[in-house]
Scaffold this motif. Structure first.
Motif, short mmCIF file in Angstrom:
data_model
loop_
_atom_site.label_atom_id
_atom_site.label_comp_id
_atom_site.label_asym_id
_atom_site.label_seq_id
_atom_site.Cartn_x
_atom_site.Cartn_y
_atom_site.Cartn_z
N PHE A 262 2.38 -19.57 59.67
CA PHE A 262 2.49 -20.49 58.40
C PHE A 262 2.01 -21.85 58.49
N GLY B 104 -1.92 -23.24 51.37
CA GLY B 104 -1.20 -23.20 52.53
C GLY B 104 -1.25 -24.36 53.45
N ALA C 163 -2.63 -22.75 58.75
CA ALA C 163 -2.10 -21.30 58.19
C ALA C 163 -3.09 -20.28 58.68
N GLN D 27 9.15 -24.21 50.59
CA GLN D 27 8.12 -23.98 51.64
C GLN D 27 6.82 -23.69 50.68
N GLY E 3 7.07 -19.84 50.88
CA GLY E 3 7.57 -19.49 51.98
C GLY E 3 7.78 -18.00 52.16
N GLU E 4 7.98 -17.75 53.61
CA GLU E 4 8.30 -16.31 53.91
C GLU E 4 9.85 -16.10 53.56
#
Lengths: 816, 247
Positions: free
Chosen positions: A515, A552, A556, B95, B99-100
Motif C-alpha cells: 500500500f 495511491g 504503492a 486509508q 484501504g484494504e
C-alpha cells in the motif's frame, strides 16, 4: 515452484576498513572484490605476517594487516563467537610479540554450486563450515565501549570490581518499574531490625530484569546484599526469595577466564561486519628483537576441518597437505620440492642447505611476480594449527631451525603464552577434532577464500518469506502462500531487510501488493519532507494533495491483478490482457528525459519500452525484455516476478527517477485543463470555465477514474456548467462572466453527476477531496451541495463520522 | 513499509493441533487444495488487543477512538456447541483508496477467543476495477444423519471492470462458501475454503451467464459438492465430489 530453504544471509564484510582516511566511526564495509588488491598489497608489503609462510620460515596460516591503533575489527561473516581471550597490555616483559587477546568465530554458510543460475528453484547449495580467528585484538575494557558482544562483561572487568562473590541474574519483575517500563527488582539500603521484625530499607533503584549482579554472602533472612556493576551500585539489598536471583554459572566461568587471562568458551551470535574489538599490538618475533616499539595490526586467519572448496573448483587452488607433523616449520627438503613451484618454496620454506634471511623473504614477498602472487594466495595448506604448537617440543625436535632463528627459552615461554588451541579444547570449545593427536586443519588466504565464498553466495537481492523460524527464498507469486497473505521481504547485503509486499489475488491472478506509506497530502503539504518531489505551483500542489484519498501512496505497488504490474501514486499499469499500458508510457518519458538513468534502473536488466503511442491522450506502450516484446498475457506474466516489483521500488527510491516520474503523472492536470468542448457553437476550455481548486480536483479525480466521464463532448464539466449557469442547449459559455457562486453550483452538480456515473465510490472520493477545503464549515459544505458539514463528513463512509475532522486539512482554495 | 498480516506478538498459536488438522485436509485434496497452506486458527487475548496490533502493523491511526471504529461485526451466529461466531470486517475507510479490508472469523466460547484470518480480503480499487466483498450468510448446519455441527459461511465477491473504450462495466460476481466443522479442538476448523458456489457474469448490470454448485453435509464425517446448474466453470468442476473429513 516452491519456497526454497537456503541460508542466504552469508554476506561478507571486510575485517578492517579499506578507506585510507578512515576514522573510527567508519561503518562496516561489505566485501567488494574491487578493493581486494589494496588489501593483498597491505599484507604483502608489510614487515611480516605473510601467507602462507612467515618470516621465520614456518607456516603462517593467516595474514597481518597493519592499521592504526583503535581501528575497529569486524566479523567477516555472520557466525558465533565460540571463544575469546583477554590479555593485559603488551610489555617487554610480558606478551612481547603483541596483544595475546583473540576472538574466534565459527561460521556456517550456504554457498551455491551454480551461482550463475538465475532461477532460485534450480539452485543447489551446500553448507560450508569454517572458522575465523582475529588475533592480537585489543579488548581492554576502556577501549571496548563499542564492542556489542563484550558489553555484558564490561562492568565486571573494571578494576576493583572483582569481588569474588557469586554472580546471579535478576530473574523476576516482582516489584517496581523502571522509567522505561522494564520490570525488575527493587534494591534498597540495608534492612533494619525493629524488635523481631525486619523492615526493608529505603528504596534506591530498580534493577531491571536480566541484570547480572554480584551476590555477597551477607544476608538478613531473605534479604541479600548485592553489587550491581552495570549500575555502579555497591552494597545495596534486594529481597532474594525464591527464584528472584538465579546463579549464572556459565557467565561466572567466562568472567573468571577473562580475569585470569585465560580462554573463555562463548556462544555469542554475531552479524557480518559487527565490531568484535579493535586492532592491538602485533609484533612478529623476528621484529621484536629490534627496538621495542608498538606496531598495530590484526592477524586474520581462516581455517576449516574439511576443505570447503568444491572439487570442481580446485583447479584454481593449490592444496599442500603433506606437512602433517606436529611442528610448524615449513621444511623445504621434506615437503616443498613436491609442490608445483619448488623455486618459490625454496625461497620461503626452511632449507638447511640454503638458509634465507628475514630480509630476503621480505624482499621476495614485496617483489614477487603476479603468477607467484596468485599461486601463493590460492594455496590451501593442511598443517598443524600454529595455535596448538608446544614450543618446547617444537624447538627440541627442530634443533637446526632453533639455532638459526636463535629461539631462546624465553622466546619459547613467551610463544607458549599465545597458544590457545589446547586450552580451548579443554573447556569444550567446538573446534575441529584432532587427527592422530594433531590439530590438522585446512588454512586459506582469508581474502582468497572470502572471494570464493562471495562468488558462490546467492545473488542479491534475495526475496524471502518467513515460515515458523525459517526464512525461505522465493521468486514469484506461486512460491508464496497467497491465501494467508504471506509477506515477501527483501534481503540486500548491507541494508536492513524491508517489506516488498504481501500476497494477494484478484481476477484469477496472483501477486503481491504494498500500500505504501506516503500519501500525496503528506508528500505535497505536510510534512512535505519526501525528497525529489517536483516543485508545483500552489494550485497544482493543492489539487493533487486533495486527491490523496483517491490515489495511491508514493510507494504503492500491485502485481496481483489483471494489469500485471503497477506502481506509484497514479497506479499506471502494464495494461490488462494484450493491451498497451500507461506505465510503459511513463517510463518512455523518463527514458527520453534521462537515458542514462533509465539504463541504470531498467536497461541494465534488459527491460525496455517499445511501441509507445498516444491512446486517449495518454502515452501507452509495451515492455521488451531481453529484446522480446511482452505483448501476450503469457509473456506479461513474467512481470509478476518479485524482481520487477523490486526494480520499480528501487527506481522510485532514486531521486532523479522519482522527480521525473511524478512530474509526468502531475501533467494530467494540464491534460484535464486543456479539455475543450463546443458549447453553443463556441469552443470553450475546461480550464477557463473551472478556476476553483476544489472543482478542478473533482474533475481530475473523475478523469483518472473514468476519462470518458470528463473527456467527451458531453462531459460532466459541460453538463454541470450548463446546469449551474442555467443556459440553453444552443447557448455558449462565456468563462469571463462566471461568478464564484456559480462555480459553487457547478461543484454541487459535478458531485451529483459523479454519483450517478460508473465511477468507483464517487461519494467518499468527493467527500475526502472537499474535506480539504479552506475555511470549511456548514455554509461552505452547503455551497458544495451538502446539507451541512456533517452531511459531507457522512459521505466519507467512515464508520465513525467524528473521525472525519482529522481529514479537514484546510488548504484547498475555492475562490475563482 | 506497511504490512498486512496478523500481528505475531498478539497471538497464542494453537500450534501442532491445528497444523495436524490442516495437513490432514490438504492430504485429502484431489486436484486442488481444500484449505490453502498457511491458514491457521489462532487464539487471541482480546479483540481490543488484536485490533490495536493490527492497526500498528498496518500503520493505521491508533487513537482509542479510531481503534474502536476498525472492527465491525457483519454476521453473527450463536450455537450451544460452538459458542458465538462472528464474521467481522477490519477496515479503515480513511486509508487511501479506502484501504484494504479483511474479513475475519471470531469464535468465542468457554475456552477463549479464536481467530481465523483472513477469510477474504477486499483490495482497494484502481481506475480499472473495483472489488467488493460482502458476507451474505453465516449459519450452523446439522448433518443429515448423526451428530456434529458444521458452520457454513457465504461471502459474495464482486469485481467490476471498466472497459474505458466502450464505457461498459463487466462484472464477475462470485459466491464463495467456507465450511467449518466442530472439532475436538476448542475452535471450529476450516475444512473447505472458498468453494465457488455461484459464479455470475454481468455486463452493465445484466446477467450474461451463471453457474452454481450446492453443498451437502450428509454426516459429520463428510461433505459433498454437487452440480446445481447444467454448466460449471473449470474452477467449480474441481470441487465436485464427496470429501471425507478425517479427525
Amino acid at each position: 515452484m516452491a519456497a526454497k530453504a537456503i541460508k542466504f544471509r552469508g554476506r561478507l564484510s571486510f575485517p578492517i576498513t579499506t578507506q585510507r582516511a578512515a576514522n573510527f566511526t567508519q561503518p562496516a564495509e561489505s566485501f567488494d572484490p574491487e578493493r581486494l588488491t589494496l588489501l593483498y598489497v597491505l599484507n604483502e608489503s608489510g614487515n611480516g605476517g605473510w601467507y602462507p609462510i612467515g618470516a621465520a620460515q614456518t607456516w603462517h596460516n593467516g595474514i597481518h594487516l597493519s592499521v592504526p591503533a583503535g581501528t575497529p575489527v569486524r566479523t567477516i561473516a555472520r557466525g558465533t563467537i565460540i571463544a575469546a581471550r583477554l590479555s593485559t597490555a603488551v610489555s617487554k616483559e610480558k606478551f612481547e610479540f603483541g596483544t595475546a587477546s583473540f576472538v574466534l568465530i565459527k561460521h556456517t554458510l550456504d554457498v551455491l554450486e551454480n551461482p550463475e543460475e538465475p532461477d532460485h528453484n534450480a539452485w543447489t547449495s551446500r553448507a560450508v563450515e569454517f572458522y575465523s580467528l582475529y588475533m592480537h585484538v585489543d579488548l581492554t575494557p576502556e577501549n571496548s565501549a563499542d564492542v556489542p558482544w563484550f558489553q555484558t562483561f564490561l562492568p565486571f572487568l573494571k578494576e576493583n570490581t572483582c569481588s569474588g562473590d557469586i554472580l546471579a541474574k535478576i530473574n523476576v519483575a516482582e516489584d517496581g518499574r523502571t522509567k522505561n517500563e522494564k520490570t525488575g527488582l527493587n534494591c534498597r539500603t540495608a534492612p533494619v531490625k525493629k524488635g523481631k521484625k525486619l523492615t526493608p530499607g529505603t528504596f534506591v533503584a530498580v534493577i531491571p530484569r536480566g541484570t547480572i549482579v554480584e551476590v555477597s554472602n551477607e544476608a538478613e533472612e531473605e534479604w541479600k546484599r548485592v553489587n550491581v556493576p552495570s549500575m555502579n551500585l555497591t552494597g545495596v539489598w534486594v529481597y532474594g526469595e525464591g527464584n528472584r536471583l538465579v546463579e549464572v554459572k556459565e557467565f561466572e566461568d567466562q568472567l573468571q577466564a577473562f580475569q585470569s587471562e585465560g580462554c573463555a568458551k562463548l556462544n555469542y551470535p554475531v552479524e557480518s561486519g559487527e565490531i568484535i574489538g579493535h586492532v592491538g599490538v602485533i609484533r612478529p618475533a623476528q621484529l621484536s628483537r629490534a627496538e621495542f616499539s608498538d606496531v598495530f595490526g590484526l592477524h586474520l586467519e581462516l581455517f576449516a576441518a574439511k576443505n570447503i572448496i568444491h572439487p570442481q573448483d580446485m583447479k584454481a587452488w593449490t592444496l599442500v597437505e603433506d606437512d602433517t607433523d606436529d611442528d610448524i616449520v615449513c621444511e623445504f627438503q621434506a615437503l616443498t620440492k613436491k609442490v608445483q613451484k619448488p623455486g618459490v618454496m625454496a625461497k620461503l620454506g626452511w632449507d638447511t642447505s640454503e638458509f634465507a634471511s628475514v630480509s630476503e623473504i621480505s624482499t621476495y614477498y614485496k617483489t614477487m611476480g603476479d603468477a607467484d602472487k596468485k599461486w601463493l594466495r590460492g594455496m590451501i595448506t593442511r598443517n598443524t594449527s600454529y595455535w596448538s604448537i608446544d614450543w618446547d617440543k617444537m624447538t627440541k625436535s627442530n634443533d637446526g631451525w632453533t639455532k638459526e632463528f636463535e629461539c631462546s627459552e624465553r622466546d619459547v615461554t613467551i610463544a607458549n603464552q599465545y597458544m590457545w588451541w589446547e586450552e580451548c579444547e579443554k573447556i569444550g570449545v567446538d573446534l575441529p577434532s584432532r587427527t592422530g593427536g594433531k590439530a590438522l586443519v585446512y588454512h586459506y588466504h582469508p581474502f582468497t577464500l572470502m572471494k570464493y565464498i562471495h562468488d558462490h553466495l546467492p545473488p542479491s537481492p534475495i526475496f524471502y518469506v518467513k515460515r515458523g523460524n525459517e526464512e525461505l527464498v522465493v521468486g514469484r507469486p506461486p512460491d508464496i502462500n497467497i491465501a494467508a497473505t504471506e509477506r515477501v521481504w527483501v534481503y540486500e547485503p548491507g541494508a536492513t531487510d524491508w517489506l516488498l509486499g504481501r500476497g494477494a489475488a484478484l481476477q484469477g491472478c496472483q501477486g503481491i501488493g504494498n500500500f505504501g506509506e506516503t500519501t500525496l497530502y503528506e508528500a505535497l503539504i505536510k510534512p512535505a519532507s519526501t525528497p525529489a518531489v517536483p516543485t508545483l505551483g500552489s494550485a497544482s500542489r493543492h489539487i493533487w494533495a486533495s486527491i490523496w484519498h483517491s490515489e495511491g501512496c508514493l510507494e504503492a505497488l500491485n502485481t496481483y491483478d489483471s494489469a500485471f504490474l503497477s506502481f506509484g501514486p497514479f497506479q499506471q499499469t502494464v495494461g490488462a490482457g494484450t493491451g498497451e499500458g500507461e506505465l510503459q508510457g511513463a517510463l518512455y518519458h523518463i527514458k527520453n528525459a534521462n537515458a542514462a538513468l533509465f539504463k541504470k534502473l531498467f536497461g541494465n536488466f534488459k527491460l525496455d519500452v517499445a511501441s509507445v503511442k498516444k491512446i486517449q491522450n495518454l502515452d501507452k506502450g509495451h515492455f521488451t525484455l531481453d529484446g522480446k516484446e511482452l505483448k501476450s498475457v503469457a509473456d506479461k506474466e513474467i512481470l509478476r516476478d518479485f524482481i520487477w516489483a523490486y526494480r520499480c521500488v528501487k527506481a522510485m527510491q532514486n531521486e532523479g527517477f522519482r522527480r521525473l516520474f511524478l512530474e509526468y503523472g502531475f501533467k494530467r492536470l494540464e491534460v484535464v485543463q486543456a479539455i475543450s468542448a463546443k458549447v453553443g457553437g463556441k469552443e470553450v476550455l475546461l480550464g477557463d470555465v473551472y478556476r476553483m481548486e476544489a472543482s478542478l480536483a473533482l474533475l481530475v479525480d473523475a478523469h483518472i477514474n473514468l476519462p470518458a466521464l470528463v473527456d467527451s463532448s458531453n462531459g460532466i464539466w459541460v453538463k454541470a456548467a450548463k446546469s449551474a449557469l442555467n443556459i440553453g442547449a444552443a447557448d455558449a459559455i462565456d468563462p469571463t462572466t462566471i461568478t464564484r457562486d456559480q462555480e459553487y453550483k457547478m461543484i454541487a452538480k459535478i458531485v451529483e453527476l459523479r454519483n450517478l456515473s460508473n465511477m468507483w465510490d464517487p461519494a467518499p472520493r468527493a467527500a475526502f477531496i472537499l474535506l480539504c477545503a479552506k475555511d470549511l464549515d456548514d455554509a461552505v459544505a452547503k455551497k458544495f451541495g451538502y446539507t451541512d458539514l456533517d452531511d459531507l463528513k457522512t459521505a466519507t463512509g467512515l464508520e465513525n463520522v467524528k473521525l472525519a475532522k482529522e481529514y479537514m486539512y484546510g488548504f484547498l482554495e475555492h475562490t475563482r | 513499509m506497511v504490512s498486512w498480516n496478523i500481528p505475531g506478538r498478539l497471538v497464542l498459536r494453537i500450534g501442532r493441533l491445528a497444523l495436524g488438522f490442516f495437513w490432514a485436509f490438504t492430504a485429502l485434496a484431489q486436484n486442488h487444495e481444500l484449505v490453502p497452506p498457511g491458514l491457521e486458527t489462532l487464539q487471541i487475548k482480546s479483540e481490543a488487543d488484536f485490533v490495536e496490533e493490527w492497526a500498528k502493523e498496518n500503520g493505521w491511526e491508533d487513537s482509542q477512538e479510531s481503534l474502536r471504529s476498525y472492527l465491525k461485526t457483519e454476521l453473527k451466529v450463536k450455537d450451544p456447541k460452538l459458542g458465538t461466531v462472528r464474521l467481522c470486517r477490519l477496515a479503515n475507510a480513511a486509508q487511501p483508496r479506502g484501504g484494504e479490508q479483511t474479513l475475519v472469523l471470531l469464535q468465542k466460547n468457554q475456552h477463549g477467543l479464536f481467530l481465523f484470518s483472513p477469510v477474504a480480503r477486499q483490495e482497494p480499487p484502481t481506475p480499472d476495477y473495483k472489488q467488493t466483498v460482502v458476507p451474505t450468510r453465516l449459519q450452523t448446519i446439522c448433518p443429515t444423519q448423526g451428530s456434529g455441527r458444521f458452520l457454513l459461511l457465504e461471502v459474495q465477491e464482486e469485481v467490476q471492470e471498466h472497459d474505458q473504450s466502450s464505457d461498459t462495466i463487466h462484472t464477475t460476481r462470485e459466491l464463495f462458501g467456507y465450511a467449518f466443522v466442530n472439532s475436538a479442538a476448542p475452535f471450529v476448523r476450516c475444512v473447505a475454503y472458498r468453494i465457488p458456489l455461484k459464479v455470475t457474469r454481468l455486463v452493465n448490470g445484466n446477467i450474461q451467464e451463471s453457474f452454481a454448485l450446492q453443498i451437502r453435509f450428509p454426516d459429520r464425517k463428510h461433505f459433498e459438492i454437487l452440480k446445481k446448474s447444467s454448466r460449471l466453470t473449470p474452477g467449480q468442476e474441481q470441487w465436485i465430489g464427496k470429501t471425507t473429513i478425517e479427525d
